[in-house]
Design an enzyme around this catalytic site. Structure first.
Site, mmCIF file in Angstrom:
data_model
loop_
_atom_site.group_PDB
_atom_site.id
_atom_site.type_symbol
_atom_site.label_atom_id
_atom_site.label_comp_id
_atom_site.label_asym_id
_atom_site.label_seq_id
_atom_site.Cartn_x
_atom_site.Cartn_y
_atom_site.Cartn_z
ATOM 1 N N LYS A 1 0.814 -1.217 0.000
ATOM 2 C CA LYS A 1 0.000 0.000 0.000
ATOM 3 C C LYS A 1 0.845 1.265 0.000
ATOM 4 C CE LYS A 1 -2.607 0.314 3.546
ATOM 5 N NZ LYS A 1 -1.748 1.213 4.363
ATOM 6 N N THR B 1 3.994 1.483 -0.909
ATOM 7 C CA THR B 1 4.708 1.476 -2.189
ATOM 8 C C THR B 1 3.816 2.019 -3.292
ATOM 9 O OG1 THR B 1 6.034 -0.426 -1.502
ATOM 10 C CG2 THR B 1 5.886 0.000 -3.862
ATOM 11 N N ARG C 1 2.308 8.858 6.899
ATOM 12 C CA ARG C 1 2.640 8.791 8.323
ATOM 13 C C ARG C 1 4.125 8.500 8.511
ATOM 14 N NH1 ARG C 1 -0.744 4.051 10.511
ATOM 15 N NH2 ARG C 1 -0.275 3.290 8.427
ATOM 16 N N LYS D 1 6.815 -6.111 10.953
ATOM 17 C CA LYS D 1 6.108 -5.484 9.834
ATOM 18 C C LYS D 1 7.055 -4.744 8.900
ATOM 19 C CE LYS D 1 2.467 -2.133 8.793
ATOM 20 N NZ LYS D 1 3.298 -1.118 8.143
ATOM 21 N N ALA E 1 -3.230 2.170 12.895
ATOM 22 C CA ALA E 1 -4.604 2.069 12.400
ATOM 23 C C ALA E 1 -5.388 0.940 13.047
ATOM 24 C CB ALA E 1 -4.604 1.888 10.884
ATOM 25 N N PHE F 1 -3.442 -0.084 7.098
ATOM 26 C CA PHE F 1 -4.029 -1.416 6.983
ATOM 27 C C PHE F 1 -5.176 -1.423 5.967
ATOM 28 C CE2 PHE F 1 -2.225 -1.754 11.420
ATOM 29 C CZ PHE F 1 -1.149 -2.530 11.029
ATOM 30 N N PHE G 1 2.975 -8.769 -9.436
ATOM 31 C CA PHE G 1 4.162 -9.579 -9.201
ATOM 32 C C PHE G 1 4.489 -10.348 -10.478
ATOM 33 C CE2 PHE G 1 3.164 -8.515 -4.959
ATOM 34 C CZ PHE G 1 4.233 -8.847 -4.137
ATOM 35 N N TRP H 1 6.830 -0.842 -7.998
ATOM 36 C CA TRP H 1 7.952 -1.420 -7.254
ATOM 37 C C TRP H 1 9.141 -1.646 -8.190
ATOM 38 C CZ3 TRP H 1 11.151 -5.616 -7.351
ATOM 39 C CH2 TRP H 1 11.890 -5.881 -6.182
#
Length: 561
Positions: free
Chosen positions: A71, A73, A94, A105, A273, A301, A382, A410
């Site tokens: 998210k 990224t 954030r 994480k 979150a 999230f 991907f 990415w």
């Protein structure tokens, strides 16, 4: 071909001096305060009020899995893509917490060729904002305990203290402690505990304040506990708000950095979150909207947590309204929601994908039908993705009137997000052409607190209902009697599921939400509702990420993703 890690990509990129990034936004040298060559705080006091009002784009996601969704990224890459297409763009994010950075994480600077830099400094200490929040939080705790020690003129019941200390680290050992031991000179013994800094009410206040005066007013309203006759005691009664605001005055200034492609980014504040409201600061978002035509921001999230709180809390309190919403998903994560083991996610499995798709579709329904906002699904692609799987997702989303765009940021940075950016621009233009409707909230202000919880559980999560523990019901009644019934609710729930059980993936049915505790954040202006077994102080995993982080003799950090 050697694949570089995120930190290797970030360290090999040449950054522009932050003065140059600021100048391209129209900010002169007097408006920024340098933190080295590539970070700066923006002194909002020296900015004339801008009449510009850019378009706000909210990025959210499906419920996260260990397969990863990307998210942040996607948020960074979308900002770079808009910039690549010639749009004056800013990103608003954030700040990362040290707890997840050293835990499991990871950081919050994006990944691959869609990152904000300097990523090591952003993920480690940054400009010290979190330390200031922790200091202000613990100053209030010290003043509270000192007041009791010095005679307790406010008649505070030491068994009814609700204010906890905090530290920006995952440390389960500190969840519940006993302090004040060792004799009278060391204080009054009592049960106490620590929350992680990003769960502190002060972090929420920092992110919801519009200026220093508003910050001080909100700090004064914090409830730290109750008297022996059950009346709330506030930070204002302890005369703490002035000193706390003094500790936070620099932290209140938004932080300016850049992406790998030199798109300007404001990174400011960091409430979790799953246990707080999960959005960057109102000040940073508003500042970005006054400086750019398009602002890309994210909520933490899945859309059941971050986006719901962004819309029902942040937007309600600030008047902000997104022009479009991007919902991020990966085929890998959707197949995991469909029951496929992580080791098999690279193989084509239309059956698992079909079973996992309802998770995405529920988030789409919430954004478009509950909140009434236009949305586009971003598939974070991907190399192992199969065309048949992509076609299946695209077809099911179009049935709900939502388009799908592939995101390859990415691997390719801004150019890899051009298709997504184009789709977002079309979505915004179409809504403007037909007259954009007002944002709808999930519940009205006047609805009772219990009913607000039930509404979120049934409308947003899809639960059959809510089971309230007796203590939670008693607290809801008390808070209503004290005049807090009109506040929004901030649900503290596992991020991994639409339910309060992290093992229930996909779109579970036939479940109920369990509310075990409730507490008011009177300064921040919401009521926190603790569901399931959610913790306000996380713990470290068996193999913490910290074990792989190192620094060499030249100060170059390694192992940070």
């Amino acid at each position: 071909m050697t694949i570089k890690s995120d930190i290797e990509i970030a360290q090999s990129t040449e950054m522009r001096p932050i003065e140059q990034v600021a100048a391209e936004l129209g900010l002169d040298r007097d408006a920024i305060e340098l933190y080295g060559n590539y970070k700066a705080k923006i002194d909002y006091n020296k900015l004339a009020g801008s009449k510009k009002e850019g378009k706000l784009i909210l990025v959210t996601a499906i419920n996260p899995t260990s397969a990863g969704e990307g998210k942040t990224t996607t948020t960074v890459g979308l900002g770079d893509a808009l910039h690549y297409l010639g749009k004056k763009t800013m990103i608003a994010l954030r700040e990362p917490s040290l707890g997840p950075v050293f835990g499991v994480k990871g950081g919050a600077a994006g990944g691959g060729f869609a990152q904000v830099v300097p990523m090591e400094e952003i993920n480690l200490h940054f400009t010290g904002d979190f330390h200031a929040v922790g200091a202000a939080n613990n100053l209030l705790a010290a003043l509270l305990d000192n007041h009791i020690f010095q005679g307790n003129a406010l008649n505070i019941d030491s068994r009814r203290i609700t204010w906890r200390r905090c530290v920006d680290m995952n440390d389960r050992q500190l969840r519940n402690i006993t302090d004040g031991l060792g004799g009278r000179v060391n204080g009054v013994p009592r049960e106490d505990g620590f929350d992680i800094t990003v769960a502190s009410e002060i972090m929420a206040i920092l992110c919801l304040s519009k200026d220093l005066v508003d910050l001080k007013d909100k700090l004064a309203k914090i409830i730290v506990g109750y008297t022996r006759d059950e009346q709330p005691v506030t930070a204002g009664q302890l005369k703490a708000q002035g000193a706390m605001a003094a500790l936070l005055k620099e932290a209140l200034k938004p932080n300016l950095v850049q992406t790998l492609e030199h798109t300007p980014a404001l990174i400011h504040g960091g409430p979790f979150a799953n246990i707080a409201h999960g959005c960057n600061s109102v000040m940073a978002t508003r500042l970005a909207l006054g400086l750019a035509d398009y602002v890309v921001t994210e909520a933490g999230f899945g859309a059941d947590l971050g986006a719901e709180k962004f819309l029902d809390i942040k937007c309600r309190k600030s008047g902000l309204k997104p022009s479009a919403v991007v919902i991020v998903a990966t085929l890998r994560a959707l197949k995991m929601h469909g029951g496929l083991p992580k080791t098999e996610l690279g193989q084509k499995d239309l059956s698992a994908l079909e079973k996992g798709l309802p998770n995405l579709l529920k988030h789409i329904e919430n954004v478009t039908q509950v909140f009434g906002l236009p949305a586009v699904v971003a598939i974070n692609r991907f190399a192992t993705d199969h065309e048949e799987e992509l076609a299946l997702v695209e077809g099911r989303c179009r049935e709900l009137g939502v388009n799908v765009a592939l995101s390859e940021v990415w691997e390719k940075g801004g150019p890899g997000g051009a298709a997504l950016a184009t789709e977002v621009l079309k979505l915004i233009a179409a809504r403007e052409g037909e007259g954009s409707p007002d944002l709808r909230y999930a519940y009205p202000d006047h609805m009772g607190l219990k009913e607000k919880v039930e509404t979120i559980a049934t409308r947003i999560y899809g639960a059959d209902g809510v089971d309230f523990a007796p203590a939670a019901l008693k607290e809801l009644d008390k808070l209503t009697a004290l005049g807090f019934g009109n506040l929004p609710v901030c649900m503290a729930k596992t991020q991994y599921s639409l339910s309060d059980d992290g093992a229930k993936l996909g779109r579970p049915a036939g479940f109920r939400i369990t509310v075990r505790n409730v507490r008011v954040s009177a300064g921040a202006g919401f009521v926190v509702v603790l569901t399931g077994d959610i913790m306000t102080m996380p713990g470290l995993p068996k193999v913490p990420a910290a074990e792989s982080i190192d620094v060499d003799i030249h100060g170059r950090i390694s192992g940070l993703f």
